[in-house]
Design an enzyme around this catalytic site. Sequence first.
Site, PDB file in Angstrom:
ATOM      1  N   LYS A   1      31.446  -3.275 -24.887  1.00  0.00           N
ATOM      2  CA  LYS A   1      32.010  -4.373 -25.685  1.00  0.00           C
ATOM      3  C   LYS A   1      30.971  -5.479 -25.844  1.00  0.00           C
ATOM      4  O   LYS A   1      29.956  -5.502 -25.140  1.00  0.00           O
ATOM      5  CB  LYS A   1      33.276  -4.891 -24.996  1.00  0.00           C
ATOM      6  CG  LYS A   1      33.053  -5.421 -23.578  1.00  0.00           C
ATOM      7  CD  LYS A   1      34.378  -5.600 -22.838  1.00  0.00           C
ATOM      8  CE  LYS A   1      34.133  -6.109 -21.422  1.00  0.00           C
ATOM      9  NZ  LYS A   1      35.359  -6.079 -20.608  1.00  0.00           N
TER      10      LYS A   1
ATOM     11  N   TYR B   1      14.991 -35.126 -19.570  1.00  0.00           N
ATOM     12  CA  TYR B   1      16.071 -36.059 -19.888  1.00  0.00           C
ATOM     13  C   TYR B   1      16.767 -36.529 -18.623  1.00  0.00           C
ATOM     14  O   TYR B   1      16.855 -35.792 -17.641  1.00  0.00           O
ATOM     15  CB  TYR B   1      17.130 -35.367 -20.748  1.00  0.00           C
ATOM     16  CG  TYR B   1      16.660 -34.921 -22.107  1.00  0.00           C
ATOM     17  CD1 TYR B   1      16.276 -35.838 -23.071  1.00  0.00           C
ATOM     18  CD2 TYR B   1      16.649 -33.566 -22.425  1.00  0.00           C
ATOM     19  CE1 TYR B   1      15.886 -35.416 -24.339  1.00  0.00           C
ATOM     20  CE2 TYR B   1      16.263 -33.138 -23.685  1.00  0.00           C
ATOM     21  CZ  TYR B   1      15.884 -34.064 -24.632  1.00  0.00           C
ATOM     22  OH  TYR B   1      15.507 -33.645 -25.869  1.00  0.00           O
TER      23      TYR B   1
END
Length: 360
Positions: A37, A258
């Site tokens: 899947k 950051y």
Amino acid sequence: MAPSSRARLSIDLDALAHNYRVIAQEANGAEVAPVVKADGYGLGAGPIARRLRAEGAKTFFVARLEEGEALRRDLAEAAADILVLDGFTGGSGPRLSASRLTPVLNSTAQVSAARAFADTQPGPVACALQVDTGMNRQGLAGIEVRHLVATDQLAGLQIGLVMSHLGSGADPGHPRNPAQLSAFAEVRGLFPDARASLAASAGAFLGPDYRFDMVRPGISLFGGGPQETPDPRLKAVACLEAPILDIRSVAAGELIGYGVTIRAEATTRVALLGVGYADGVIRATRKGGSAWAAGARRRLYIVDMDLTVIDLGTAEARPGDMVELLGPHVLLDDQARAAGSIAHECLVRLSSRAQRVYLG
Ligand SMILES: *Cc1c(COP(=O)(O)O)cnc(C)c1O
């Protein structure tokens, strides 16, 4: 040609075949039916299924109808049963039968819809039946199945497989495993002519009681350990590598990237890599995840959208050198754990931006 700044995702089909054989040995005669899947856990359902078909797999599971249709095209003329876990959803009968897909019926509503379709067909419609034995996610309750059988409400359907799914298979000592096992054994007894399947990757390694006629591994085919920790019997199938774009020095105490959370503990050298969360590296991996560069494990500092920064220390490395973020040194289960996730999510996130190469 200028060196590419793009990450590379190599998919080792020989490692896949190795893992298939390990699981087949463990299954000891039970059929190994790969679950492909989500585009083969993000690695390409077509090439994955074709190789597994060549290794002897004959039954495949997908989640969605569209995945089943695509897989049927990918497998072309090869004889294979393809089962659709979503089952029989509104009006899907003609499409299921056009692609010779077997729905896994998950509810009484799906049983009714499949029966209504069967009434329009010349012969019985092949289906599988999923029973919920204690995971409380998908499948008919045991009592519903008993009622359907007792009132002959499965007429017109050819139930070739009865299956269920374990909720705690990765934890071999969990009491839910034997509870689900005995609930399953009881329901499958109602279908003496059908085959039975309970185990996914985790369950396939729980011993003979859990194997029944078929095991349905997904993640362990791709190298994820059955207990969500690395298993030395299995090989890494996906290897994500990215080139070093630049190397720079950072002084002790400087902030990196950051925010204000990451500070260099000592003066060091860092390498900037051409890979980020847009390539599928989970951002949270920076907390405790690692990379493999210049022959050793390296700390990850930041994972941004397109760029990742790792600690290089005094290692010899140059721009253009490739660094592993997932593969034989940086193991799927370890990296997933660092990201607060599981191997399945770590794999399916590997996006299409990285250049894909199939090996083997
Ligand atoms: C996804 C899935 C599997 C495969 O699970 P893994 O943990 O990847 O082995 C098997 N059965 C069902 C019903 C599934 O949804």
